[in-house]
Design an enzyme around this catalytic site. Sequence first.
Site, PDB file in Angstrom:
ATOM      1  N   CYS A 111      69.603  79.560  41.019  1.00 26.75           N
ATOM      2  CA  CYS A 111      68.848  80.513  40.189  1.00 26.75           C
ATOM      3  C   CYS A 111      68.299  79.870  38.915  1.00 26.75           C
ATOM      4  O   CYS A 111      67.407  80.424  38.280  1.00 26.75           O
ATOM      5  CB  CYS A 111      69.708  81.721  39.836  1.00 26.75           C
ATOM      6  SG  CYS A 111      70.370  82.552  41.277  1.00 26.75           S
ATOM      7  N   HIS A 256      67.229  85.047  33.400  1.00 33.49           N
ATOM      8  CA  HIS A 256      67.472  85.239  34.830  1.00 33.49           C
ATOM      9  C   HIS A 256      67.910  86.686  35.058  1.00 33.49           C
ATOM     10  O   HIS A 256      68.723  87.236  34.301  1.00 33.49           O
ATOM     11  CB  HIS A 256      68.559  84.272  35.312  1.00 33.49           C
ATOM     12  CG  HIS A 256      68.966  84.494  36.727  1.00 33.49           C
ATOM     13  ND1 HIS A 256      68.051  84.704  37.738  1.00 33.49           N
ATOM     14  CD2 HIS A 256      70.202  84.555  37.308  1.00 33.49           C
ATOM     15  CE1 HIS A 256      68.691  84.881  38.868  1.00 33.49           C
ATOM     16  NE2 HIS A 256      69.992  84.803  38.644  1.00 33.49           N
ATOM     17  N   ASN A 286      67.798  90.528  42.085  1.00 32.65           N
ATOM     18  CA  ASN A 286      67.957  89.113  41.748  1.00 32.65           C
ATOM     19  C   ASN A 286      67.217  88.277  42.799  1.00 32.65           C
ATOM     20  O   ASN A 286      67.634  88.219  43.955  1.00 32.65           O
ATOM     21  CB  ASN A 286      69.456  88.766  41.730  1.00 32.65           C
ATOM     22  CG  ASN A 286      69.728  87.311  41.414  1.00 32.65           C
ATOM     23  OD1 ASN A 286      68.828  86.480  41.422  1.00 32.65           O
ATOM     24  ND2 ASN A 286      70.987  87.004  41.138  1.00 32.65           N
TER      25      ASN A 286
HETATM   26  O1  UT7 Z   1      72.361  84.618  40.255  1.00 34.04           O
HETATM   27  C1  UT7 Z   1      73.709  84.791  40.037  1.00 34.04           C
HETATM   28  C2  UT7 Z   1      74.212  85.761  41.049  1.00 34.04           C
HETATM   29  N1  UT7 Z   1      75.393  86.481  40.845  1.00 34.04           N
HETATM   30  C3  UT7 Z   1      75.729  87.242  39.791  1.00 34.04           C
HETATM   31  O2  UT7 Z   1      75.104  87.265  38.773  1.00 34.04           O
HETATM   32  C4  UT7 Z   1      76.945  88.104  39.982  1.00 34.04           C
HETATM   33  C5  UT7 Z   1      77.668  88.424  38.716  1.00 34.04           C
HETATM   34  N2  UT7 Z   1      78.616  89.512  38.957  1.00 34.04           N
HETATM   35  C6  UT7 Z   1      78.246  90.808  38.939  1.00 34.04           C
HETATM   36  O3  UT7 Z   1      77.094  91.125  38.691  1.00 34.04           O
HETATM   37  C7  UT7 Z   1      79.323  91.848  39.167  1.00 34.04           C
HETATM   38  O4  UT7 Z   1      80.583  91.242  39.126  1.00 34.04           O
HETATM   39  C8  UT7 Z   1      79.155  92.631  40.504  1.00 34.04           C
HETATM   40  C9  UT7 Z   1      77.891  93.494  40.437  1.00 34.04           C
HETATM   41  C10 UT7 Z   1      79.032  91.659  41.681  1.00 34.04           C
HETATM   42  C11 UT7 Z   1      80.344  93.536  40.719  1.00 34.04           C
HETATM   43  O5  UT7 Z   1      80.460  94.442  39.611  1.00 34.04           O
HETATM   44  P1  UT7 Z   1      81.868  94.703  38.907  1.00 34.04           P
HETATM   45  O6  UT7 Z   1      81.658  95.705  37.864  1.00 34.04           O
HETATM   46  O7  UT7 Z   1      82.410  93.345  38.498  1.00 34.04           O
HETATM   47  O8  UT7 Z   1      82.704  95.343  40.067  1.00 34.04           O
HETATM   48  P2  UT7 Z   1      84.100  94.855  40.678  1.00 34.04           P
HETATM   49  O9  UT7 Z   1      83.894  93.601  41.463  1.00 34.04           O
HETATM   50  O10 UT7 Z   1      85.115  94.870  39.577  1.00 34.04           O
HETATM   51  O11 UT7 Z   1      84.440  96.027  41.652  1.00 34.04           O
HETATM   52  C12 UT7 Z   1      84.801  97.301  41.163  1.00 34.04           C
HETATM   53  C13 UT7 Z   1      84.927  98.220  42.354  1.00 34.04           C
HETATM   54  C14 UT7 Z   1      85.745  97.627  43.504  1.00 34.04           C
HETATM   55  O12 UT7 Z   1      86.455  98.677  44.113  1.00 34.04           O
HETATM   56  P3  UT7 Z   1      88.021  98.875  43.795  1.00 34.04           P
HETATM   57  O13 UT7 Z   1      88.673  97.597  44.219  1.00 34.04           O
HETATM   58  O14 UT7 Z   1      88.101  99.116  42.316  1.00 34.04           O
HETATM   59  O15 UT7 Z   1      88.386 100.044  44.635  1.00 34.04           O
HETATM   60  C15 UT7 Z   1      84.680  97.153  44.456  1.00 34.04           C
HETATM   61  O16 UT7 Z   1      85.123  97.130  45.791  1.00 34.04           O
HETATM   62  O17 UT7 Z   1      83.613  98.476  42.876  1.00 34.04           O
HETATM   63  C16 UT7 Z   1      83.625  98.227  44.281  1.00 34.04           C
HETATM   64  N3  UT7 Z   1      82.299  97.838  44.695  1.00 34.04           N
HETATM   65  C17 UT7 Z   1      81.371  98.723  45.071  1.00 34.04           C
HETATM   66  N4  UT7 Z   1      81.395 100.062  45.170  1.00 34.04           N
HETATM   67  C18 UT7 Z   1      80.268 100.665  45.586  1.00 34.04           C
HETATM   68  C19 UT7 Z   1      81.795  96.580  44.768  1.00 34.04           C
HETATM   69  N5  UT7 Z   1      80.523  96.651  45.194  1.00 34.04           N
HETATM   70  C20 UT7 Z   1      80.243  97.957  45.404  1.00 34.04           C
HETATM   71  C21 UT7 Z   1      79.097  98.648  45.845  1.00 34.04           C
HETATM   72  N6  UT7 Z   1      79.146  99.999  45.906  1.00 34.04           N
HETATM   73  N7  UT7 Z   1      77.937  98.021  46.168  1.00 34.04           N
END
Ligand code: UT7
Length: 329
Positions: A111, A256, A286
């Site tokens: 990226c 980004h 993204n």
């Molecule tokens: O170019 C670089 C590319 N990558 C990035 O920039 C990624 C950087 N990271 C992020 O943007 C975030 O960490 C994510 C968007 C990937 C995830 O967001 P988060 O606020 O860190 O969520 P989390 O991983 O802490 O998950 C919280 C909850 C989990 O459920 P439980 O375990 O609390 O029951 C996940 O399973 O949200 C759940 N979850 C979802 N729920 C509904 C994860 N993805 C989804 C989804 N819809 N799409």
Amino acid sequence: MGISILGTGSYVPDQIMTNDDFTRFVETDDEWIRTRTGISQRRMAGWEPTWYMGAQASLKAVKASGIDPADIGLIISCTATSDFLTPSMASVIQHEVGAVNAAAFDMNAACSGFVYATDVARRFLETDDSLKYVLVVANEALSRFLDFTDRSSCILFGDGAAAVILEKSDKLYSSALCSDGSGAGLLCARSLNVAPEVAVEKSDFEDPFPDVPIHKLQQNGKEVYKFAVAALPKSFELAAAKVGITKDDIDWFVPHQANIRIIETAAKKLGAPMEKFIVTLDHYGNTSSASIPLALCEGIEKGLIKRGQKIALIGFGAGLTYGGIICEY
Ligand code: UT7
């Protein structure tokens, strides 16, 4: 020596995928995606090749610049989602654009690719007096490498391309390119057509990322997030310190586009208002290396970014790479 951005061009596929569309594959909903990422929809390439998107964006950039494509001496295509292992996307795009006198190669800095490629282009311009114009094009089709059973990653990405024509100038310019390979396993997609267990058995080398499947992007979202909120402001600060300028001197930050919360946190850390940040991730998601130039194009097209203004292009991505460019538009 700096650069002049003579002209820009962008291309996104017609097909739109909304947050609601993902409910067909995974347990998710529009509200979660919007509030946790800021994304509402993204474009999907379908069977449109990555090079095609890059060529369309490049043709627009050539037209906007009013140059003869035969005067382009170098094409750098940044992509992490090339259609081919070889030839390079840059060579395919060269033919499409009619840049018959150009050298052409691809770069993969994930990226951060556009920041890296633009800085490499500037260095070519500085050291080769015969070089008139450079075409830098970022083209990505992340949708072809997504695991549509993984709700935490498949909702983040989209496809698109954007290009710039650069020439040398004495305008303000500074850059900083960085990488932390200790985090390489945090955001991965395997291209090697050998199963990891076979690779381990047949070779003396230990596979560093044995759990990464072939052709499916896998990431540790939380760790990448932590890295990103530090890398984005640092990218600006490292480049700014070299030329003694501060965030107050910058008219537009073009970051980004990964997650609105990452951009907001970076803005807060820098002490810069969100109004100075170009945001396109709500409609494009993204798009990896294409995200910064797509945002740059949109900022210019909307009349926000004007000639003479100072802009900061700041990126981060797999690698883990990061970097920033400060220049005058
Ligand atoms: O170019 C670089 C590319 N990558 C990035 O920039 C990624 C950087 N990271 C992020 O943007 C975030 O960490 C994510 C968007 C990937 C995830 O967001 P988060 O606020 O860190 O969520 P989390 O991983 O802490 O998950 C919280 C909850 C989990 O459920 P439980 O375990 O609390 O029951 C996940 O399973 O949200 C759940 N979850 C979802 N729920 C509904 C994860 N993805 C989804 C989804 N819809 N799409």
